[in-house]
Design a protein around this motif. Structure first.
Motif, PDB file in Angstrom:
ATOM      1  N   SER A   8       0.810  -1.218   0.000  1.00 50.01           N
ATOM      2  CA  SER A   8       0.000   0.000   0.000  1.00 50.01           C
ATOM      3  C   SER A   8       0.845   1.270   0.000  1.00 50.01           C
ATOM      4  O   SER A   8       0.459   2.265  -0.620  1.00 50.01           O
ATOM      5  CB  SER A   8      -0.982   0.007   1.168  1.00 50.01           C
ATOM      6  OG  SER A   8      -0.308  -0.049   2.400  1.00 50.01           O
ATOM      7  N   GLU A   9       1.969   1.274   0.673  1.00 45.16           N
ATOM      8  CA  GLU A   9       2.815   2.467   0.687  1.00 45.16           C
ATOM      9  C   GLU A   9       3.336   2.775  -0.716  1.00 45.16           C
ATOM     10  O   GLU A   9       3.252   3.906  -1.186  1.00 45.16           O
ATOM     11  CB  GLU A   9       3.970   2.320   1.676  1.00 45.16           C
ATOM     12  CG  GLU A   9       4.979   3.451   1.633  1.00 45.16           C
ATOM     13  CD  GLU A   9       4.395   4.845   1.916  1.00 45.16           C
ATOM     14  OE1 GLU A   9       5.049   5.836   1.553  1.00 45.16           O
ATOM     15  OE2 GLU A   9       3.292   4.954   2.483  1.00 45.16           O
ATOM     16  N   GLN A  10       3.838   1.764  -1.405  1.00 47.77           N
ATOM     17  CA  GLN A  10       4.353   1.975  -2.756  1.00 47.77           C
ATOM     18  C   GLN A  10       3.229   2.381  -3.715  1.00 47.77           C
ATOM     19  O   GLN A  10       3.403   3.271  -4.554  1.00 47.77           O
ATOM     20  CB  GLN A  10       5.056   0.716  -3.281  1.00 47.77           C
ATOM     21  CG  GLN A  10       6.321   0.387  -2.548  1.00 47.77           C
ATOM     22  CD  GLN A  10       6.089  -0.506  -1.321  1.00 47.77           C
ATOM     23  OE1 GLN A  10       4.987  -0.581  -0.771  1.00 47.77           O
ATOM     24  NE2 GLN A  10       7.130  -1.169  -0.880  1.00 47.77           N
ATOM     25  N   LEU A  11       2.063   1.743  -3.585  1.00 46.86           N
ATOM     26  CA  LEU A  11       0.942   2.084  -4.454  1.00 46.86           C
ATOM     27  C   LEU A  11       0.427   3.491  -4.166  1.00 46.86           C
ATOM     28  O   LEU A  11       0.011   4.205  -5.090  1.00 46.86           O
ATOM     29  CB  LEU A  11      -0.173   1.048  -4.304  1.00 46.86           C
ATOM     30  CG  LEU A  11       0.194  -0.366  -4.779  1.00 46.86           C
ATOM     31  CD1 LEU A  11      -0.916  -1.345  -4.442  1.00 46.86           C
ATOM     32  CD2 LEU A  11       0.512  -0.385  -6.259  1.00 46.86           C
ATOM     33  N   SER A  12       0.476   3.908  -2.915  1.00 50.54           N
ATOM     34  CA  SER A  12       0.088   5.282  -2.574  1.00 50.54           C
ATOM     35  C   SER A  12       1.044   6.278  -3.213  1.00 50.54           C
ATOM     36  O   SER A  12       0.619   7.326  -3.715  1.00 50.54           O
ATOM     37  CB  SER A  12       0.079   5.473  -1.055  1.00 50.54           C
ATOM     38  OG  SER A  12      -0.918   4.682  -0.466  1.00 50.54           O
ATOM     39  N   GLN A  13       2.324   5.956  -3.207  1.00 53.85           N
ATOM     40  CA  GLN A  13       3.306   6.846  -3.823  1.00 53.85           C
ATOM     41  C   GLN A  13       3.069   6.954  -5.331  1.00 53.85           C
ATOM     42  O   GLN A  13       3.225   8.037  -5.910  1.00 53.85           O
ATOM     43  CB  GLN A  13       4.722   6.370  -3.525  1.00 53.85           C
ATOM     44  CG  GLN A  13       5.105   6.552  -2.072  1.00 53.85           C
ATOM     45  CD  GLN A  13       6.458   5.947  -1.739  1.00 53.85           C
ATOM     46  OE1 GLN A  13       7.166   5.445  -2.590  1.00 53.85           O
ATOM     47  NE2 GLN A  13       6.815   6.003  -0.468  1.00 53.85           N
ATOM     48  N   VAL A  14       2.667   5.864  -5.963  1.00 56.66           N
ATOM     49  CA  VAL A  14       2.335   5.890  -7.388  1.00 56.66           C
ATOM     50  C   VAL A  14       1.139   6.818  -7.624  1.00 56.66           C
ATOM     51  O   VAL A  14       1.150   7.638  -8.541  1.00 56.66           O
ATOM     52  CB  VAL A  14       2.037   4.470  -7.919  1.00 56.66           C
ATOM     53  CG1 VAL A  14       1.424   4.513  -9.309  1.00 56.66           C
ATOM     54  CG2 VAL A  14       3.307   3.625  -7.926  1.00 56.66           C
ATOM     55  N   ALA A  15       0.114   6.698  -6.782  1.00 56.88           N
ATOM     56  CA  ALA A  15      -1.074   7.553  -6.921  1.00 56.88           C
ATOM     57  C   ALA A  15      -0.722   9.025  -6.731  1.00 56.88           C
ATOM     58  O   ALA A  15      -1.184   9.887  -7.495  1.00 56.88           O
ATOM     59  CB  ALA A  15      -2.147   7.123  -5.927  1.00 56.88           C
ATOM     60  N   ALA A  17       2.186  10.447  -7.229  1.00 59.28           N
ATOM     61  CA  ALA A  17       2.977  10.872  -8.393  1.00 59.28           C
ATOM     62  C   ALA A  17       2.076  11.112  -9.610  1.00 59.28           C
ATOM     63  O   ALA A  17       2.260  12.087 -10.346  1.00 59.28           O
ATOM     64  CB  ALA A  17       4.042   9.830  -8.716  1.00 59.28           C
ATOM     65  N   ARG A  18       1.096  10.244  -9.821  1.00 54.71           N
ATOM     66  CA  ARG A  18       0.193  10.416 -10.958  1.00 54.71           C
ATOM     67  C   ARG A  18      -0.650  11.679 -10.812  1.00 54.71           C
ATOM     68  O   ARG A  18      -0.883  12.389 -11.790  1.00 54.71           O
ATOM     69  CB  ARG A  18      -0.701   9.190 -11.108  1.00 54.71           C
ATOM     70  CG  ARG A  18       0.079   7.971 -11.611  1.00 54.71           C
ATOM     71  CD  ARG A  18      -0.814   6.818 -11.894  1.00 54.71           C
ATOM     72  NE  ARG A  18      -1.587   7.088 -13.102  1.00 54.71           N
ATOM     73  CZ  ARG A  18      -2.467   6.247 -13.606  1.00 54.71           C
ATOM     74  NH1 ARG A  18      -2.696   5.093 -13.013  1.00 54.71           N
ATOM     75  NH2 ARG A  18      -3.134   6.556 -14.696  1.00 54.71           N
ATOM     76  N   HIS A  30      -1.333  12.654   1.407  1.00 60.31           N
ATOM     77  CA  HIS A  30      -0.871  11.284   1.618  1.00 60.31           C
ATOM     78  C   HIS A  30      -0.563  11.091   3.096  1.00 60.31           C
ATOM     79  O   HIS A  30       0.363  11.684   3.627  1.00 60.31           O
ATOM     80  CB  HIS A  30       0.358  11.009   0.761  1.00 60.31           C
ATOM     81  CG  HIS A  30       0.914   9.636   0.943  1.00 60.31           C
ATOM     82  ND1 HIS A  30       2.199   9.330   0.623  1.00 60.31           N
ATOM     83  CD2 HIS A  30       0.366   8.495   1.400  1.00 60.31           C
ATOM     84  CE1 HIS A  30       2.432   8.049   0.884  1.00 60.31           C
ATOM     85  NE2 HIS A  30       1.330   7.531   1.357  1.00 60.31           N
TER      86      HIS A  30
END
Length: 94
Positions: A8-15, A17-18, A30
């Motif tokens: 979830s942390e990595q996926l949150s960072q992707v969101a 960034a997008r 975040h």
């Protein structure tokens, strides 16, 4: 920070960034709770999830991560922000 179900942390960072790439960085807040697991941000009126639970349909243990205290604190901190976000975003909607 300690979600054992998925990254979830990595996926949150992707969101995040997008959103930034599309000029909407200011629309993102975040929240990161390093010691909280999959149950992070749950309503504080619910019991905090333990690091491991027995899945009702699978009948086996499932690791959620975090500590009971970190999960509780994340909910107490995040839930009012979640409610405020939806209150503002949905204002005037039927």
């Amino acid at each position: 920070g300690d979600d054992q179900m998925w990254p979830s942390e990595q996926l949150s960072q992707v969101a995040v960034a997008r959103m930034g790439a599309h000029g909407r960085a200011s629309d993102v807040e975040h929240l990161h709770y390093p010691d909280a697991g999959h149950g992070a941000g749950a309503p504080p009126s619910l019991p905090s999830l333990p690091p491991v639970v027995v899945h009702p349909r699978l009948g086996r243990q499932v690791a959620l991560g975090g500590t009971v205290e970190a999960n509780r604190l994340s909910g107490a901190n995040a839930w009012p922000r979640i409610v405020a976000f939806f209150s503002e975003a949905l204002e005037g909607q039927p």
